[in-house]
Design a protein around this motif. Structure first.
Motif, PDB file in Angstrom:
ATOM      1  N   UNK A  38     -19.185  10.682 -56.189  1.00 20.84           N
ATOM      2  CA  UNK A  38     -20.194  10.165 -55.258  1.00 20.84           C
ATOM      3  C   UNK A  38     -20.359  11.147 -54.122  1.00 20.84           C
ATOM      4  N   UNK A  39     -21.577  11.639 -53.928  1.00 23.62           N
ATOM      5  CA  UNK A  39     -21.838  12.597 -52.861  1.00 23.62           C
ATOM      6  C   UNK A  39     -23.072  12.143 -52.098  1.00 23.62           C
ATOM      7  N   UNK A  40     -22.883  11.879 -50.805  1.00 19.77           N
ATOM      8  CA  UNK A  40     -23.936  11.297 -49.969  1.00 19.77           C
ATOM      9  C   UNK A  40     -24.176  12.193 -48.766  1.00 19.77           C
ATOM     10  N   UNK A  41     -25.425  12.517 -48.499  1.00 16.28           N
ATOM     11  CA  UNK A  41     -25.803  13.289 -47.311  1.00 16.28           C
ATOM     12  C   UNK A  41     -26.593  12.377 -46.387  1.00 16.28           C
ATOM     13  N   UNK A  42     -26.176  12.308 -45.122  1.00 19.95           N
ATOM     14  CA  UNK A  42     -26.818  11.427 -44.142  1.00 19.95           C
ATOM     15  C   UNK A  42     -27.462  12.293 -43.063  1.00 19.95           C
ATOM     16  N   UNK A  43     -28.735  12.035 -42.792  1.00 17.05           N
ATOM     17  CA  UNK A  43     -29.438  12.828 -41.789  1.00 17.05           C
ATOM     18  C   UNK A  43     -30.424  11.957 -41.024  1.00 17.05           C
ATOM     19  N   UNK A  44     -31.159  12.562 -40.104  1.00 18.37           N
ATOM     20  CA  UNK A  44     -32.129  11.828 -39.294  1.00 18.37           C
ATOM     21  C   UNK A  44     -32.271  12.484 -37.937  1.00 18.37           C
ATOM     22  N   UNK A  45     -33.264  12.063 -37.191  1.00 17.18           N
ATOM     23  CA  UNK A  45     -33.490  12.587 -35.847  1.00 17.18           C
ATOM     24  C   UNK A  45     -32.277  12.311 -34.960  1.00 17.18           C
ATOM     25  N   UNK A  46     -32.035  13.199 -34.025  1.00 21.10           N
ATOM     26  CA  UNK A  46     -30.909  13.012 -33.123  1.00 21.10           C
ATOM     27  C   UNK A  46     -30.965  11.680 -32.395  1.00 21.10           C
ATOM     28  N   UNK A  47     -29.831  10.985 -32.363  1.00 23.15           N
ATOM     29  CA  UNK A  47     -29.743   9.730 -31.628  1.00 23.15           C
ATOM     30  C   UNK A  47     -30.094   8.483 -32.396  1.00 23.15           C
ATOM     31  N   UNK A  48     -30.443   8.609 -33.687  1.00 24.12           N
ATOM     32  CA  UNK A  48     -30.841   7.422 -34.450  1.00 24.12           C
ATOM     33  C   UNK A  48     -29.648   6.635 -34.976  1.00 24.12           C
ATOM     34  N   UNK A  49     -28.467   7.247 -34.975  1.00 28.54           N
ATOM     35  CA  UNK A  49     -27.279   6.544 -35.454  1.00 28.54           C
ATOM     36  C   UNK A  49     -26.775   7.016 -36.798  1.00 28.54           C
ATOM     37  N   UNK A  50     -27.128   8.219 -37.201  1.00 29.34           N
ATOM     38  CA  UNK A  50     -26.675   8.707 -38.504  1.00 29.34           C
ATOM     39  C   UNK A  50     -25.156   8.893 -38.541  1.00 29.34           C
ATOM     40  N   UNK A  51     -24.571   9.321 -37.422  1.00 28.74           N
ATOM     41  CA  UNK A  51     -23.124   9.508 -37.393  1.00 28.74           C
ATOM     42  C   UNK A  51     -22.400   8.167 -37.478  1.00 28.74           C
ATOM     43  N   UNK A  52     -22.967   7.141 -36.849  1.00 33.06           N
ATOM     44  CA  UNK A  52     -22.393   5.796 -36.968  1.00 33.06           C
ATOM     45  C   UNK A  52     -22.397   5.351 -38.427  1.00 33.06           C
ATOM     46  N   UNK A  53     -23.528   5.535 -39.113  1.00 30.45           N
ATOM     47  CA  UNK A  53     -23.609   5.149 -40.520  1.00 30.45           C
ATOM     48  C   UNK A  53     -22.608   5.935 -41.353  1.00 30.45           C
ATOM     49  N   UNK A  74     -29.726  10.197 -47.565  1.00 28.55           N
ATOM     50  CA  UNK A  74     -30.095   9.050 -46.738  1.00 28.55           C
ATOM     51  C   UNK A  74     -30.593   9.505 -45.374  1.00 28.55           C
ATOM     52  N   UNK A  75     -31.797   9.082 -45.030  1.00 34.71           N
ATOM     53  CA  UNK A  75     -32.361   9.378 -43.720  1.00 34.71           C
ATOM     54  C   UNK A  75     -32.281   8.110 -42.871  1.00 34.71           C
ATOM     55  N   UNK A  76     -31.622   8.206 -41.727  1.00 35.71           N
ATOM     56  CA  UNK A  76     -31.525   7.072 -40.806  1.00 35.71           C
ATOM     57  C   UNK A  76     -32.722   7.132 -39.855  1.00 35.71           C
ATOM     58  N   UNK A  77     -33.415   6.002 -39.746  1.00 33.47           N
ATOM     59  CA  UNK A  77     -34.566   5.928 -38.842  1.00 33.47           C
ATOM     60  C   UNK A  77     -34.388   4.748 -37.902  1.00 33.47           C
ATOM     61  N   UNK A  78     -35.047   4.828 -36.758  1.00 35.39           N
ATOM     62  CA  UNK A  78     -35.117   3.715 -35.828  1.00 35.39           C
ATOM     63  C   UNK A  78     -36.586   3.331 -35.669  1.00 35.39           C
ATOM     64  N   UNK A  79     -36.879   2.170 -35.093  1.00 33.19           N
ATOM     65  CA  UNK A  79     -38.278   1.738 -34.981  1.00 33.19           C
ATOM     66  C   UNK A  79     -39.047   2.521 -33.916  1.00 33.19           C
ATOM     67  N   UNK A  80     -39.395   3.762 -34.269  1.00 33.83           N
ATOM     68  CA  UNK A  80     -40.157   4.623 -33.366  1.00 33.83           C
ATOM     69  C   UNK A  80     -40.868   5.688 -34.169  1.00 33.83           C
ATOM     70  N   UNK A  81     -42.001   6.148 -33.696  1.00 29.63           N
ATOM     71  CA  UNK A  81     -42.831   7.068 -34.449  1.00 29.63           C
ATOM     72  C   UNK A  81     -42.162   8.422 -34.649  1.00 29.63           C
TER      73      UNK A  81
END
Length: 260
Positions: free
Chosen positions: A1-16, A162-169
């Motif tokens: 199992x190999x998972x890559x987690x990314x996203x804009x800074x501050x969205x919580x990707x490190x928490x996930x 996996x891309x972590x997003x928050x409710x923002x444009x």
């Protein structure tokens, strides 16, 4: 199992990434977590105590090791160096361990672009390639917003991107940029986790922006996450709601990967 987690800074990707790694470890899996974000925070999200945190040295700062393996001194331009340095022993030699999760901190390249042709970048890229192609662990990579550590040779080794997003444009725009870059190098599966969800309107916004078929799940906003960060604690222990939400996301990942 190999998972890559990314996203804009501050969205919580490190928490996930941190909570996901701890859940797999708690279920008895052999877990390797890789902090590939130059702004390294994964050790804190994993709950590493201060004495262990202080001993972690990012691989990008190991100048003697990089020179030994690449044949060139870091930070100097115009050198000849090997493009395929030996790195098979690096993960086991330099990882830190806490509560069943082994952590490897890559660090950032302080000179040149993230894609620069330099010994440091070549060394880190070789380690990532080795981990993605050869590792038998559950591998969870906390990445920066780009996909610089991946390439065509390793794209197929990623089971879930996996891309972590928050409710923002801006967060959604980052997702679409990453999705396009992933398609360019042949990453077939780009999925989404919604984070910091405050109400039903936030849920609707994310679903309409990325498509429900791409969603692995959503995590509600919880002020205890910020409190855990201030106190140097893992969110895994401070928020039952977040832990349950990530466990459900983990189950979706497992079903998706097992289904092929």
């Amino acid at each position: 199992m190999k998972i890559a987690v990314t996203g804009k800074g501050g969205v919580g990707k490190t928490t996930l990434a941190g909570v996901l790694a701890k859940i797999y470890a708690a279920e008895g899996y052999r877990v390797m977590a890789v902090d590939a974000d130059p702004d390294a925070n994964l050790a804190a999200a994993l709950g590493f105590p201060e004495d262990k945190l202080n001993k972690i040295l990012p691989l990008s700062e190991m100048r003697d090791l990089i020179a030994e393996r690449t044949g060139a001194q870091p930070g100097l331009m115009g050198q000849m160096f090997t493009l395929n340095p030996k790195v098979e022993d690096i993960p086991e030699r330099f990882c830190a361990e806490h509560e069943g999760v082994r952590l490897l901190v890559m660090g950032g390249i302080k000179k040149g672009g993230s894609g620069c042709a330099c010994p440091e970048h070549t060394f880190l890229r070789a380690i990532m390639r080795h981990l993605l192609l050869e590792s038998k662990d559950v591998l969870i990579v906390d990445m920066e917003a780009g996909i610089e550590h991946l390439g065509r040779a390793t794209a197929d080794a990623v089971d879930a991107f996996i891309v972590v997003v928050e409710p923002g444009l801006r967060s959604i725009n980052t997702y679409h940029s990453i999705k396009k870059l992933a398609a360019d190098i042949g990453i077939p599966r780009v999925l989404v986790v919604g984070n910091k969800i405050g109400n039903i309107d936030d849920e609707k916004f994310i679903k309409s922006s990325v498509g429900e078929e791409k969603l692995l799940g959503m995590i509600k906003y919880d002020p205890r996450i910020a409190e855990a960060d201030r106190n140097g604690l893992s969110p895994y222990y401070t928020s039952e709601e977040v832990r349950q939400a990530v466990a459900a996301i983990k189950d979706e990942i497992d079903k998706l990967v097992c289904a092929g």
